[in-house]
Design a protein around this motif. Sequence first.
Motif, PDB file in Angstrom:
ATOM      1  N   ALA A 167       3.398   9.745  -9.931  1.00 43.51           N
ATOM      2  CA  ALA A 167       2.612  10.000 -11.017  1.00 43.51           C
ATOM      3  C   ALA A 167       2.116  11.497 -11.083  1.00 43.51           C
ATOM      4  N   GLU A 168       1.605  11.742  -9.695  1.00 41.02           N
ATOM      5  CA  GLU A 168       0.968  13.190  -9.539  1.00 41.02           C
ATOM      6  C   GLU A 168       1.886  14.502  -9.664  1.00 41.02           C
ATOM      7  N   LYS A 214       4.751  14.293 -11.436  1.00 39.97           N
ATOM      8  CA  LYS A 214       5.115  14.168 -12.890  1.00 39.97           C
ATOM      9  C   LYS A 214       3.798  15.009 -13.586  1.00 39.97           C
ATOM     10  N   GLN A 215       2.636  14.909 -13.227  1.00 38.88           N
ATOM     11  CA  GLN A 215       1.423  15.591 -13.923  1.00 38.88           C
ATOM     12  C   GLN A 215       1.570  17.100 -13.565  1.00 38.88           C
ATOM     13  N   GLN A 262       4.098   5.506  -5.609  1.00 42.62           N
ATOM     14  CA  GLN A 262       4.099   5.707  -7.091  1.00 42.62           C
ATOM     15  C   GLN A 262       2.870   6.525  -7.382  1.00 42.62           C
ATOM     16  N   GLN A 263       1.897   6.531  -6.939  1.00 43.78           N
ATOM     17  CA  GLN A 263       0.963   7.527  -7.271  1.00 43.78           C
ATOM     18  C   GLN A 263       1.532   9.053  -6.973  1.00 43.78           C
ATOM     19  N   LEU A 264       2.233   9.117  -5.745  1.00 46.68           N
ATOM     20  CA  LEU A 264       2.742  10.384  -5.640  1.00 46.68           C
ATOM     21  C   LEU A 264       3.566  10.910  -6.733  1.00 46.68           C
ATOM     22  N   ASN A 305       0.923  -1.342   0.108  1.00 41.50           N
ATOM     23  CA  ASN A 305      -0.114  -0.004  -0.032  1.00 41.50           C
ATOM     24  C   ASN A 305       0.667   1.330   0.002  1.00 41.50           C
ATOM     25  N   ASN A 306       1.815   1.217   0.913  1.00 45.24           N
ATOM     26  CA  ASN A 306       2.677   2.497   0.853  1.00 45.24           C
ATOM     27  C   ASN A 306       3.642   2.635  -0.405  1.00 45.24           C
ATOM     28  N   ASP A 329       2.404   1.821  -3.476  1.00 48.13           N
ATOM     29  CA  ASP A 329       1.433   2.225  -4.378  1.00 48.13           C
ATOM     30  C   ASP A 329       1.176   3.625  -4.151  1.00 48.13           C
ATOM     31  N   ASN A 330       1.131   4.190  -2.913  1.00 47.64           N
ATOM     32  CA  ASN A 330       0.766   5.586  -2.493  1.00 47.64           C
ATOM     33  C   ASN A 330       2.197   6.564  -3.054  1.00 47.64           C
TER      34      ASN A 330
END
Length: 118
Positions: A16-17, A19-20, A12-14, A6-7, A9-10
């Motif tokens: 990605a955010e 980068k966006q 990786q999501q961070l 879960n950490n 994934d968080n």
Amino acid sequence: MFANDNNIDNLQQLFAELKQYAELQKDYVKLHLVEKLTILVSTLILVLVLVTLGIIALFYLSFTLAYVLEPHVGGLMVSYGIISGCIILLVLLIVIFRKRLIMQPMVNFLANLLLNDE
């Protein structure tokens, strides 16, 4: 610290955010630059058109004034000389006061255009 998925994934999501967000900021800077350059170029074109039309008007007005002055000063050559002297005096005044008449308004315009974020 990174005991579960879960950490990870968080994170990786961070990333990605982030980068966006960086891409959006880059696009915003591009749009802002295009806006400022458009205003600058359109103002430059407007000034060039107005100066060109002003020079043409001054040219024709000087000929008109020369013919109006001719009977009062004793000849066409004298009236052309008077008008030439006035235009040379005008050019000298513009050169002497160029900082106040040309440079300072241009600096103010560019500073307001580039430094103010509205």
